[in-house]
Design a protein around this motif. Structure first.
Motif, PDB file in Angstrom:
ATOM      1  N   SER A  17     -25.702  22.184   9.622  1.00 30.10           N
ATOM      2  CA  SER A  17     -26.194  22.462  10.971  1.00 30.10           C
ATOM      3  C   SER A  17     -27.479  21.693  11.246  1.00 30.10           C
ATOM      4  O   SER A  17     -27.654  21.121  12.328  1.00 30.10           O
ATOM      5  N   SER A  18     -28.387  21.645  10.283  1.00 31.79           N
ATOM      6  CA  SER A  18     -29.612  20.855  10.437  1.00 31.79           C
ATOM      7  C   SER A  18     -29.267  19.384  10.607  1.00 31.79           C
ATOM      8  O   SER A  18     -29.833  18.694  11.451  1.00 31.79           O
ATOM      9  N   TYR A  19     -28.321  18.903   9.824  1.00 36.66           N
ATOM     10  CA  TYR A  19     -27.925  17.491   9.889  1.00 36.66           C
ATOM     11  C   TYR A  19     -27.374  17.122  11.259  1.00 36.66           C
ATOM     12  O   TYR A  19     -27.792  16.138  11.854  1.00 36.66           O
ATOM     13  N   VAL A  20     -26.447  17.914  11.783  1.00 39.16           N
ATOM     14  CA  VAL A  20     -25.843  17.543  13.064  1.00 39.16           C
ATOM     15  C   VAL A  20     -26.839  17.656  14.217  1.00 39.16           C
ATOM     16  O   VAL A  20     -26.691  16.967  15.220  1.00 39.16           O
ATOM     17  N   ARG A  21     -27.857  18.491  14.074  1.00 40.19           N
ATOM     18  CA  ARG A  21     -28.893  18.583  15.109  1.00 40.19           C
ATOM     19  C   ARG A  21     -29.845  17.401  15.071  1.00 40.19           C
ATOM     20  O   ARG A  21     -30.469  17.072  16.068  1.00 40.19           O
ATOM     21  N   THR A  22     -29.998  16.756  13.926  1.00 37.28           N
ATOM     22  CA  THR A  22     -30.985  15.688  13.771  1.00 37.28           C
ATOM     23  C   THR A  22     -30.377  14.298  13.845  1.00 37.28           C
ATOM     24  O   THR A  22     -31.059  13.320  13.612  1.00 37.28           O
ATOM     25  N   SER A  23     -29.111  14.190  14.164  1.00 40.09           N
ATOM     26  CA  SER A  23     -28.439  12.907  14.126  1.00 40.09           C
ATOM     27  C   SER A  23     -27.752  12.616  15.454  1.00 40.09           C
ATOM     28  O   SER A  23     -27.252  13.516  16.117  1.00 40.09           O
ATOM     29  N   ASP A  24     -27.726  11.345  15.837  1.00 42.04           N
ATOM     30  CA  ASP A  24     -27.000  10.938  17.035  1.00 42.04           C
ATOM     31  C   ASP A  24     -25.490  10.924  16.791  1.00 42.04           C
ATOM     32  O   ASP A  24     -24.710  10.899  17.713  1.00 42.04           O
ATOM     33  N   GLY A  25     -25.092  10.874  15.575  1.00 43.72           N
ATOM     34  CA  GLY A  25     -23.693  10.884  15.182  1.00 43.72           C
ATOM     35  C   GLY A  25     -23.616  11.560  13.842  1.00 43.72           C
ATOM     36  O   GLY A  25     -24.607  12.084  13.359  1.00 43.72           O
ATOM     37  N   ASP A  26     -22.465  11.570  13.242  1.00 43.32           N
ATOM     38  CA  ASP A  26     -22.400  12.155  11.911  1.00 43.32           C
ATOM     39  C   ASP A  26     -21.278  11.524  11.122  1.00 43.32           C
ATOM     40  O   ASP A  26     -20.291  11.058  11.662  1.00 43.32           O
ATOM     41  N   LEU A  27     -21.465  11.523   9.807  1.00 42.79           N
ATOM     42  CA  LEU A  27     -20.448  11.020   8.900  1.00 42.79           C
ATOM     43  C   LEU A  27     -19.360  12.072   8.743  1.00 42.79           C
ATOM     44  O   LEU A  27     -19.641  13.266   8.727  1.00 42.79           O
ATOM     45  N   THR A  28     -18.137  11.612   8.586  1.00 47.56           N
ATOM     46  CA  THR A  28     -17.050  12.542   8.306  1.00 47.56           C
ATOM     47  C   THR A  28     -17.185  13.031   6.870  1.00 47.56           C
ATOM     48  O   THR A  28     -17.895  12.427   6.054  1.00 47.56           O
ATOM     49  N   ALA A  29     -16.499  14.090   6.553  1.00 41.98           N
ATOM     50  CA  ALA A  29     -16.505  14.605   5.180  1.00 41.98           C
ATOM     51  C   ALA A  29     -15.974  13.537   4.221  1.00 41.98           C
ATOM     52  O   ALA A  29     -16.500  13.367   3.112  1.00 41.98           O
ATOM     53  N   ARG A  30     -14.959  12.799   4.644  1.00 44.21           N
ATOM     54  CA  ARG A  30     -14.389  11.729   3.809  1.00 44.21           C
ATOM     55  C   ARG A  30     -15.441  10.644   3.559  1.00 44.21           C
ATOM     56  O   ARG A  30     -15.625  10.188   2.439  1.00 44.21           O
ATOM     57  N   GLN A  31     -16.152  10.239   4.607  1.00 39.07           N
ATOM     58  CA  GLN A  31     -17.189   9.219   4.448  1.00 39.07           C
ATOM     59  C   GLN A  31     -18.295   9.711   3.519  1.00 39.07           C
ATOM     60  O   GLN A  31     -18.771   8.974   2.657  1.00 39.07           O
ATOM     61  N   ALA A  64     -12.649   4.487   5.875  1.00 40.72           N
ATOM     62  CA  ALA A  64     -13.954   5.131   5.658  1.00 40.72           C
ATOM     63  C   ALA A  64     -14.971   4.117   5.141  1.00 40.72           C
ATOM     64  O   ALA A  64     -16.130   4.111   5.583  1.00 40.72           O
ATOM     65  N   VAL A  65     -14.563   3.257   4.231  1.00 45.45           N
ATOM     66  CA  VAL A  65     -15.468   2.225   3.709  1.00 45.45           C
ATOM     67  C   VAL A  65     -15.838   1.249   4.826  1.00 45.45           C
ATOM     68  O   VAL A  65     -16.990   0.827   4.925  1.00 45.45           O
ATOM     69  N   ASP A  66     -14.880   0.908   5.683  1.00 43.75           N
ATOM     70  CA  ASP A  66     -15.187   0.046   6.837  1.00 43.75           C
ATOM     71  C   ASP A  66     -16.301   0.659   7.681  1.00 43.75           C
ATOM     72  O   ASP A  66     -17.243  -0.027   8.088  1.00 43.75           O
ATOM     73  N   ASP A  80     -17.142 -10.809  -9.815  1.00 43.40           N
ATOM     74  CA  ASP A  80     -17.338 -12.109 -10.458  1.00 43.40           C
ATOM     75  C   ASP A  80     -16.317 -12.385 -11.544  1.00 43.40           C
ATOM     76  O   ASP A  80     -16.022 -13.539 -11.845  1.00 43.40           O
ATOM     77  N   HIS A  81     -15.753 -11.348 -12.142  1.00 43.87           N
ATOM     78  CA  HIS A  81     -14.795 -11.498 -13.239  1.00 43.87           C
ATOM     79  C   HIS A  81     -13.349 -11.562 -12.771  1.00 43.87           C
ATOM     80  O   HIS A  81     -12.484 -12.041 -13.499  1.00 43.87           O
ATOM     81  N   ASP A  82     -13.083 -11.038 -11.591  1.00 46.17           N
ATOM     82  CA  ASP A  82     -11.729 -11.050 -11.033  1.00 46.17           C
ATOM     83  C   ASP A  82     -11.855 -11.243  -9.525  1.00 46.17           C
ATOM     84  O   ASP A  82     -12.085 -10.291  -8.787  1.00 46.17           O
ATOM     85  N   LEU A  83     -11.735 -12.464  -9.077  1.00 46.03           N
ATOM     86  CA  LEU A  83     -11.979 -12.789  -7.673  1.00 46.03           C
ATOM     87  C   LEU A  83     -10.980 -12.132  -6.725  1.00 46.03           C
ATOM     88  O   LEU A  83     -11.186 -12.134  -5.521  1.00 46.03           O
ATOM     89  N   ARG A  84      -9.918 -11.543  -7.259  1.00 45.17           N
ATOM     90  CA  ARG A  84      -8.981 -10.809  -6.408  1.00 45.17           C
ATOM     91  C   ARG A  84      -9.514  -9.421  -6.075  1.00 45.17           C
ATOM     92  O   ARG A  84      -9.069  -8.793  -5.126  1.00 45.17           O
ATOM     93  N   SER A  85     -10.460  -8.961  -6.853  1.00 46.80           N
ATOM     94  CA  SER A  85     -10.970  -7.599  -6.713  1.00 46.80           C
ATOM     95  C   SER A  85     -12.269  -7.578  -5.900  1.00 46.80           C
ATOM     96  O   SER A  85     -13.097  -8.477  -6.004  1.00 46.80           O
ATOM     97  N   VAL A  86     -12.420  -6.515  -5.092  1.00 48.79           N
ATOM     98  CA  VAL A  86     -13.626  -6.325  -4.278  1.00 48.79           C
ATOM     99  C   VAL A  86     -14.320  -5.048  -4.749  1.00 48.79           C
ATOM    100  O   VAL A  86     -13.701  -3.995  -4.882  1.00 48.79           O
ATOM    101  N   ILE A  87     -15.602  -5.180  -5.012  1.00 44.81           N
ATOM    102  CA  ILE A  87     -16.419  -4.058  -5.491  1.00 44.81           C
ATOM    103  C   ILE A  87     -17.153  -3.439  -4.294  1.00 44.81           C
ATOM    104  O   ILE A  87     -17.683  -4.154  -3.443  1.00 44.81           O
ATOM    105  N   ILE A  88     -17.194  -2.113  -4.258  1.00 42.01           N
ATOM    106  CA  ILE A  88     -17.927  -1.375  -3.234  1.00 42.01           C
ATOM    107  C   ILE A  88     -19.238  -0.922  -3.867  1.00 42.01           C
ATOM    108  O   ILE A  88     -19.238  -0.256  -4.903  1.00 42.01           O
ATOM    109  N   GLU A  89     -20.366  -1.294  -3.224  1.00 47.94           N
ATOM    110  CA  GLU A  89     -21.684  -0.956  -3.757  1.00 47.94           C
ATOM    111  C   GLU A  89     -22.500  -0.168  -2.733  1.00 47.94           C
ATOM    112  O   GLU A  89     -22.349  -0.370  -1.532  1.00 47.94           O
ATOM    113  N   ARG A  90     -23.378   0.664  -3.223  1.00 48.26           N
ATOM    114  CA  ARG A  90     -24.294   1.395  -2.353  1.00 48.26           C
ATOM    115  C   ARG A  90     -25.369   0.422  -1.865  1.00 48.26           C
ATOM    116  O   ARG A  90     -25.605  -0.621  -2.465  1.00 48.26           O
TER     117      ARG A  90
END
Length: 129
Positions: A17-31, A64-66, A80-90
């Motif tokens: 409730s605090s989060y949704v009051r302080t934000s112009d939008g919100d992340l989904t639970a999945r995100q 969600a990652v998009d 770098d080890h497998d150019l077919r693979s994409v890593i998701i980083e924070r």
């Protein structure tokens, strides 16, 4: 002393409730789940790995990652080890969002209410997945 189900849900409700009051939008639970997984568990993280870990369909994780990438909370990079693979980083912005959300949870547990997280960044209302 362990929390009861009601206490746990009430804590989550107060923080959310605090989060949704302080934000112009919100992340989904999945995100949120994906961002927390990328940030808090050992990587490297891929769409396939996140889908497996969270028991979600790969297209749902991709959407969600998009959205998280559009917000600047995660980034994709080639493995770098497998150019077919994409890593998701924070990212720094993603970690800032998580710290701010953690402060809301801590405040809710203490019976306080935060009006605005310290580093609050407005979210793009068009971002959804």
């Amino acid at each position: 002393m362990a929390m009861s189900e009601r206490e746990a849900l009430n804590l989550w409700r107060r923080a959310l409730s605090s989060y949704v009051r302080t934000s112009d939008g919100d992340l989904t639970a999945r995100q949120q789940a994906i961002l927390m997984t990328v940030a808090l568990s050992a990587g490297p993280h891929t769409i396939r790995g996140l889908a497996t870990d969270l028991e979600l369909a790969k297209p749902a994780v991709t959407r969600a990652v998009d959205a998280l990438e559009k917000l600047g909370f995660v980034r994709r990079r080639r493995d770098d080890h497998d150019l077919r693979s994409v890593i998701i980083e924070r990212t720094v912005d993603g970690m800032t969002w998580l710290r701010d959300f953690a402060e809301l949870v801590i405040a809710a547990e203490a019976g306080e209410e935060r009006k605005s997280p310290a580093g609050a960044k407005p979210l793009d209302k068009d971002v959804a997945a």
